[in-house]
Design a protein around this motif. Structure first.
Motif, PDB file in Angstrom:
ATOM      1  N   LEU A 180      46.690  67.196  91.669  1.00  0.00           N
ATOM      2  CA  LEU A 180      46.071  67.761  90.482  1.00  0.00           C
ATOM      3  C   LEU A 180      44.561  67.605  90.504  1.00  0.00           C
ATOM      4  CD1 LEU A 180      48.504  66.649  87.653  1.00  0.00           C
ATOM      5  CD2 LEU A 180      48.300  68.882  88.716  1.00  0.00           C
ATOM      6  N   GLY A 181      44.080  66.626  91.237  1.00  0.00           N
ATOM      7  CA  GLY A 181      42.643  66.424  91.320  1.00  0.00           C
ATOM      8  C   GLY A 181      41.920  67.576  91.990  1.00  0.00           C
ATOM      9  N   GLN A 182      42.653  68.383  92.736  1.00  0.00           N
ATOM     10  CA  GLN A 182      42.061  69.529  93.417  1.00  0.00           C
ATOM     11  C   GLN A 182      42.168  70.800  92.588  1.00  0.00           C
ATOM     12  OE1 GLN A 182      44.112  69.710  97.126  1.00  0.00           O
ATOM     13  NE2 GLN A 182      43.482  67.673  97.733  1.00  0.00           N
ATOM     14  N   SER A 183      42.684  70.685  91.379  1.00  0.00           N
ATOM     15  CA  SER A 183      42.853  71.860  90.525  1.00  0.00           C
ATOM     16  C   SER A 183      42.212  71.597  89.172  1.00  0.00           C
ATOM     17  CB  SER A 183      44.342  72.168  90.339  1.00  0.00           C
ATOM     18  OG  SER A 183      44.934  71.188  89.505  1.00  0.00           O
ATOM     19  N   ASP A 184      42.271  72.583  88.312  1.00  0.00           N
ATOM     20  CA  ASP A 184      41.744  72.385  86.963  1.00  0.00           C
ATOM     21  C   ASP A 184      42.877  72.180  85.951  1.00  0.00           C
ATOM     22  OD1 ASP A 184      42.722  74.936  87.058  1.00  0.00           O
ATOM     23  OD2 ASP A 184      40.933  75.904  86.270  1.00  0.00           O
ATOM     24  N   VAL A 185      44.037  71.771  86.433  1.00  0.00           N
ATOM     25  CA  VAL A 185      45.179  71.487  85.563  1.00  0.00           C
ATOM     26  C   VAL A 185      45.003  70.093  84.984  1.00  0.00           C
ATOM     27  CG1 VAL A 185      47.668  71.114  85.524  1.00  0.00           C
ATOM     28  CG2 VAL A 185      46.711  73.006  86.839  1.00  0.00           C
ATOM     29  N   GLY A 186      45.187  69.959  83.666  1.00  0.00           N
ATOM     30  CA  GLY A 186      45.009  68.677  83.005  1.00  0.00           C
ATOM     31  C   GLY A 186      46.269  67.853  82.900  1.00  0.00           C
ATOM     32  N   ALA A 187      47.437  68.507  82.918  1.00  0.00           N
ATOM     33  CA  ALA A 187      48.712  67.808  82.772  1.00  0.00           C
ATOM     34  C   ALA A 187      49.830  68.729  83.239  1.00  0.00           C
ATOM     35  CB  ALA A 187      48.938  67.416  81.314  1.00  0.00           C
ATOM     36  N   PHE A 188      51.002  68.145  83.458  1.00  0.00           N
ATOM     37  CA  PHE A 188      52.151  68.958  83.835  1.00  0.00           C
ATOM     38  C   PHE A 188      53.412  68.362  83.242  1.00  0.00           C
ATOM     39  CE2 PHE A 188      51.706  65.840  87.216  1.00  0.00           C
ATOM     40  CZ  PHE A 188      52.996  65.393  87.421  1.00  0.00           C
ATOM     41  N   SER A 189      54.434  69.174  83.112  1.00  0.00           N
ATOM     42  CA  SER A 189      55.740  68.670  82.693  1.00  0.00           C
ATOM     43  C   SER A 189      56.788  69.199  83.657  1.00  0.00           C
ATOM     44  CB  SER A 189      56.066  69.059  81.252  1.00  0.00           C
ATOM     45  OG  SER A 189      56.274  70.448  81.148  1.00  0.00           O
ATOM     46  N   VAL A 190      57.783  68.375  83.919  1.00  0.00           N
ATOM     47  CA  VAL A 190      58.862  68.713  84.834  1.00  0.00           C
ATOM     48  C   VAL A 190      60.174  68.545  84.075  1.00  0.00           C
ATOM     49  CG1 VAL A 190      60.003  68.099  86.995  1.00  0.00           C
ATOM     50  CG2 VAL A 190      57.537  67.821  86.784  1.00  0.00           C
ATOM     51  N   ASP A 191      61.019  69.547  84.118  1.00  0.00           N
ATOM     52  CA  ASP A 191      62.337  69.466  83.493  1.00  0.00           C
ATOM     53  C   ASP A 191      63.369  69.770  84.568  1.00  0.00           C
ATOM     54  OD1 ASP A 191      64.663  69.595  82.038  1.00  0.00           O
ATOM     55  OD2 ASP A 191      63.823  70.832  80.447  1.00  0.00           O
ATOM     56  N   LEU A 192      64.037  68.736  85.063  1.00  0.00           N
ATOM     57  CA  LEU A 192      65.018  68.895  86.134  1.00  0.00           C
ATOM     58  C   LEU A 192      66.455  68.787  85.620  1.00  0.00           C
ATOM     59  CD1 LEU A 192      63.237  66.750  88.883  1.00  0.00           C
ATOM     60  CD2 LEU A 192      63.174  69.226  88.568  1.00  0.00           C
ATOM     61  N   ARG A 193      66.599  68.802  84.296  1.00  0.00           N
ATOM     62  CA  ARG A 193      67.950  68.730  83.735  1.00  0.00           C
ATOM     63  C   ARG A 193      68.739  69.989  84.066  1.00  0.00           C
ATOM     64  NH1 ARG A 193      66.340  67.828  77.664  1.00  0.00           N
ATOM     65  NH2 ARG A 193      64.816  69.337  78.353  1.00  0.00           N
ATOM     66  N   GLU A 194      70.002  69.825  84.301  1.00  0.00           N
ATOM     67  CA  GLU A 194      70.875  70.966  84.535  1.00  0.00           C
ATOM     68  C   GLU A 194      71.576  71.281  83.221  1.00  0.00           C
ATOM     69  OE1 GLU A 194      73.350  70.810  87.964  1.00  0.00           O
ATOM     70  OE2 GLU A 194      71.764  69.959  89.198  1.00  0.00           O
ATOM     71  N   ARG A 195      71.165  72.398  82.608  1.00  0.00           N
ATOM     72  CA  ARG A 195      71.736  72.816  81.332  1.00  0.00           C
ATOM     73  C   ARG A 195      72.100  74.287  81.423  1.00  0.00           C
ATOM     74  NH1 ARG A 195      67.010  72.030  77.533  1.00  0.00           N
ATOM     75  NH2 ARG A 195      65.931  72.654  79.389  1.00  0.00           N
ATOM     76  N   GLU A 196      73.216  74.633  80.862  1.00  0.00           N
ATOM     77  CA  GLU A 196      73.653  76.024  80.892  1.00  0.00           C
ATOM     78  C   GLU A 196      72.662  76.907  80.146  1.00  0.00           C
ATOM     79  OE1 GLU A 196      77.468  78.635  79.461  1.00  0.00           O
ATOM     80  OE2 GLU A 196      77.799  76.563  80.060  1.00  0.00           O
ATOM     81  N   GLY A 197      72.256  77.993  80.781  1.00  0.00           N
ATOM     82  CA  GLY A 197      71.326  78.931  80.168  1.00  0.00           C
ATOM     83  C   GLY A 197      69.860  78.580  80.346  1.00  0.00           C
ATOM     84  N   PHE A 198      69.557  77.455  81.016  1.00  0.00           N
ATOM     85  CA  PHE A 198      68.171  77.031  81.221  1.00  0.00           C
ATOM     86  C   PHE A 198      67.934  76.777  82.701  1.00  0.00           C
ATOM     87  CE2 PHE A 198      69.054  75.823  76.876  1.00  0.00           C
ATOM     88  CZ  PHE A 198      67.917  76.223  76.211  1.00  0.00           C
ATOM     89  N   ASP A 199      66.748  77.117  83.170  1.00  0.00           N
ATOM     90  CA  ASP A 199      66.363  76.838  84.545  1.00  0.00           C
ATOM     91  C   ASP A 199      65.554  75.555  84.598  1.00  0.00           C
ATOM     92  OD1 ASP A 199      67.493  79.167  85.625  1.00  0.00           O
ATOM     93  OD2 ASP A 199      65.709  80.339  85.125  1.00  0.00           O
ATOM     94  N   LYS A 200      65.588  74.887  85.742  1.00  0.00           N
ATOM     95  CA  LYS A 200      64.692  73.761  85.959  1.00  0.00           C
ATOM     96  C   LYS A 200      63.272  74.320  85.962  1.00  0.00           C
ATOM     97  CE  LYS A 200      68.112  71.378  88.704  1.00  0.00           C
ATOM     98  NZ  LYS A 200      68.487  70.869  90.021  1.00  0.00           N
ATOM     99  N   SER A 201      62.298  73.518  85.514  1.00  0.00           N
ATOM    100  CA  SER A 201      60.958  74.089  85.389  1.00  0.00           C
ATOM    101  C   SER A 201      59.859  73.079  85.687  1.00  0.00           C
ATOM    102  CB  SER A 201      60.753  74.641  83.975  1.00  0.00           C
ATOM    103  OG  SER A 201      60.752  73.582  83.040  1.00  0.00           O
ATOM    104  N   LEU A 202      58.725  73.618  86.099  1.00  0.00           N
ATOM    105  CA  LEU A 202      57.472  72.893  86.236  1.00  0.00           C
ATOM    106  C   LEU A 202      56.471  73.671  85.402  1.00  0.00           C
ATOM    107  CD1 LEU A 202      55.358  70.950  87.495  1.00  0.00           C
ATOM    108  CD2 LEU A 202      55.200  72.564  89.395  1.00  0.00           C
ATOM    109  N   THR A 203      55.887  73.037  84.394  1.00  0.00           N
ATOM    110  CA  THR A 203      54.923  73.700  83.517  1.00  0.00           C
ATOM    111  C   THR A 203      53.574  73.015  83.661  1.00  0.00           C
ATOM    112  OG1 THR A 203      56.702  74.158  81.951  1.00  0.00           O
ATOM    113  CG2 THR A 203      54.454  74.426  81.142  1.00  0.00           C
ATOM    114  N   LEU A 204      52.534  73.804  83.896  1.00  0.00           N
ATOM    115  CA  LEU A 204      51.181  73.287  84.019  1.00  0.00           C
ATOM    116  C   LEU A 204      50.439  73.498  82.709  1.00  0.00           C
ATOM    117  CD1 LEU A 204      50.391  74.774  87.533  1.00  0.00           C
ATOM    118  CD2 LEU A 204      51.343  72.531  86.994  1.00  0.00           C
ATOM    119  N   TYR A 205      49.622  72.524  82.304  1.00  0.00           N
ATOM    120  CA  TYR A 205      48.904  72.596  81.030  1.00  0.00           C
ATOM    121  C   TYR A 205      47.406  72.506  81.277  1.00  0.00           C
ATOM    122  CZ  TYR A 205      53.442  71.631  79.000  1.00  0.00           C
ATOM    123  OH  TYR A 205      54.769  71.691  78.648  1.00  0.00           O
TER     124      TYR A 205
END
Length: 96
Positions: free
Chosen positions: A1-26
């Motif tokens: 992250l130090g090489q980018s201008d992203v301030g934070a991120f969230s990771v959701d690796l839960r397996e839930r029906e109807g939802f995909d795993k995700s990486l969100t940059l903030y």
């Protein structure tokens, strides 16, 4: 992250029906400033490895309450014995 201008991120690796795993940059200039949808999900980062062990690299590190693999609790953090999680956000991707 130090090489980018992203301030934070969230990771959701839960397996839930109807939802995909995700990486969100903030933050950053290429996307609108966003806030976490639920701040209680945020993991505070610590510098324990650098301070306590003299680690030359300052990693993105959090303290886990426990380590669970395939539903089995392998370890639990205590005040004295902590489980550290290192987030490696290298150029080739991200691993935890």
């Amino acid at each position: 992250l130090g090489q980018s201008d992203v301030g934070a991120f969230s990771v959701d690796l839960r397996e839930r029906e109807g939802f995909d795993k995700s990486l969100t940059l903030y933050g950053g200039s290429r996307q609108p400033q966003q806030k976490f949808s639920n701040p209680s999900y945020a993991i505070p980062l610590v510098r324990d490895l650098n301070k306590r062990f003299g680690d030359a690299t300052i990693h993105y590190v959090g303290v886990a309450s426990s380590l669970i693999v395939n539903g089995n609790n392998l370890a639990t953090s205590s005040r004295r014995n902590k489980i550290y999680v290192i987030f490696d956000t290298g150029c080739t991707g991200m691993s935890i």
